[in-house]
Design an enzyme around this catalytic site. Structure first.
Site, mmCIF file in Angstrom:
data_model
loop_
_atom_site.group_PDB
_atom_site.id
_atom_site.type_symbol
_atom_site.label_atom_id
_atom_site.label_comp_id
_atom_site.label_asym_id
_atom_site.label_seq_id
_atom_site.Cartn_x
_atom_site.Cartn_y
_atom_site.Cartn_z
ATOM 1 N N TYR A 187 -2.295 46.726 14.227
ATOM 2 C CA TYR A 187 -1.272 46.410 13.369
ATOM 3 C C TYR A 187 -0.953 47.955 12.811
ATOM 4 C CZ TYR A 187 1.638 45.124 9.077
ATOM 5 O OH TYR A 187 2.444 44.979 8.130
ATOM 6 N N LYS B 282 2.310 50.518 12.822
ATOM 7 C CA LYS B 282 3.054 51.050 11.497
ATOM 8 C C LYS B 282 3.265 52.515 11.487
ATOM 9 C CE LYS B 282 4.387 46.901 9.994
ATOM 10 N NZ LYS B 282 5.954 46.735 10.159
ATOM 11 N N GLY C 187 3.222 46.949 0.281
ATOM 12 C CA GLY C 187 1.614 46.551 -0.075
ATOM 13 C C GLY C 187 1.387 45.145 0.371
ATOM 14 N N ASP D 210 2.853 38.389 -0.714
ATOM 15 C CA ASP D 210 2.140 36.982 -0.585
ATOM 16 C C ASP D 210 2.609 35.905 0.446
ATOM 17 O OD1 ASP D 210 4.722 36.241 -1.524
ATOM 18 O OD2 ASP D 210 3.955 35.199 -3.531
ATOM 19 N N HIS E 67 10.681 42.237 11.923
ATOM 20 C CA HIS E 67 9.828 41.461 12.423
ATOM 21 C C HIS E 67 8.432 42.010 12.799
ATOM 22 C CE1 HIS E 67 11.990 43.462 15.746
ATOM 23 N NE2 HIS E 67 10.831 43.636 16.159
ATOM 24 N N ASP F 261 12.769 36.887 21.733
ATOM 25 C CA ASP F 261 11.372 37.137 21.773
ATOM 26 C C ASP F 261 11.352 38.497 21.810
ATOM 27 O OD1 ASP F 261 8.823 37.575 22.160
ATOM 28 O OD2 ASP F 261 8.523 36.056 23.813
#
Ligand SMILES: *[C@@H]1O[C@H](CO)[C@@H](O)[C@H](O)[C@H]1NC(C)=O
Length: 287
Positions: free
Chosen positions: A182, A186, A215, A218, A119, A91
């Site tokens: 998020y 990054k 980018g 999917d 991850h 974890d």
């Protein structure tokens, strides 16, 4: 404006060609027996990277939170041709797990050629609501764990002339609504690993940092978030994974995948008002 547009298109075309021509060729044999530690490997791009490394005959240690899923991925890797495929559940929100995973890989593989950091923790796709606790947790999972694991693996990577592969995002170069935590993690990755990459080069280290700007891919988790709100096209996870592996194997500094991430990064500061207009218009609905 007409001339400006022409100049813009010409510079983008020249830049793309330069990137294409200067790319070294990939030698699949260089990955046979390569010692790889891969994080976030139970699903998505990480899982696809595990299968590609397996097909190239690498020795891999994979990690993620869910042991049962990892076990299945590891078994499939052995079937695909991995020389070794070991797994360790961990974890990344727990500090001691960062070092535990690297220690396990070093013990089991007897060294490391590639530390592939991929991850991410789950995060809501929604307007920022002041949840600082979530932001702190996500910074630990998506960013601080990357720095800890890199520091722990660095002596071994120095010995093997190895690489740290950081899977980042276009959202580490350009901001977008509904992803404040998020995109913060990054941007932090790009800052930290950019600085570290300079420091390694300045002391003539043979360790390469490969930063990957992706980018929209999917994967199930990405598609679930954007399906009703975004009209940006999604690219296949398996192809993204293969591009990351090849870029790292040829010791390149950066990967932009798919192609538009490079152009967006290149032109992002040319016309800030138009950029922000386009970004905001690309959301059909609010999440
Ligand atoms: C690492 O690179 C250096 C310099 O190019 C070379 O002398 C050394 O043999 C390499 N070590 C390994 C393990 O490949």
């Amino acid at each position: 404006m007409k001339t400006l547009t022409k100049v813009l298109i010409a510079s983008v075309a020249v830049a793309l060609l330069a990137v294409k021509w200067s790319a070294p060729t990939f030698n699949a044999e260089s990955l046979r027996g390569a010692k790889v530690l891969l994080t976030g490997a139970s699903t998505g791009i990480g899982e696809q990277m595990a299968y590609h490394y397996a097909k190239f005959g690498a020795q891999i240690v994979i990690t993620a939170r869910r042991e049962q899923v990892l076990k299945k991925v590891a078994e499939k890797c052995l079937g695909l041709g991995a020389q070794k495929a070991l797994y360790i559940a961990a974890d990344m929100g727990i500090n001691s797990d960062h070092e535990r995973v690297v220690d396990f890989a070093l013990d089991q593989l007897g060294g490391l050629d590639y530390l592939v950091l991929n991850h991410i923790g789950p995060t809501p796709f929604s307007a920022w609501d002041g949840d600082v606790e979530h932001l702190e947790w996500l910074m630990k999972v998506n960013f601080l764990s990357y720095t800890h694991m890199t520091w722990k693996a660095l002596p071994s990577l120095e010995k093997s002339n190895g690489s740290v592969v950081v899977v980042s995002s276009l959202l580490g170069k350009v901001t977008s609504p509904f992803v404040a935590p998020y995109t913060s993690t990054k941007f932090a990755l790009n800052g930290f690993f950019g600085a570290l990459s300079h420091e390694l080069a300045m002391k003539n280290s043979n360790v390469m940092i490969t930063l990957c700007t992706l980018g929209l891919i999917d994967t199930d988790s990405a598609m679930e978030k954007v399906k009703d709100v975004s009209s940006v096209p999604a690219y296949p996870a398996s192809e993204a994974a293969l591009n990351i592996i090849k870029t790292a194997a040829t010791k390149e500094r950066e990967l932009f995948y798919p192609w538009y991430t490079y152009i967006v990064t290149l032109v992002r500061d040319f016309f800030p008002a138009s950029r922000d207009y386009v970004i905001q218009k690309s959301y059909k609905n609010r999440p």
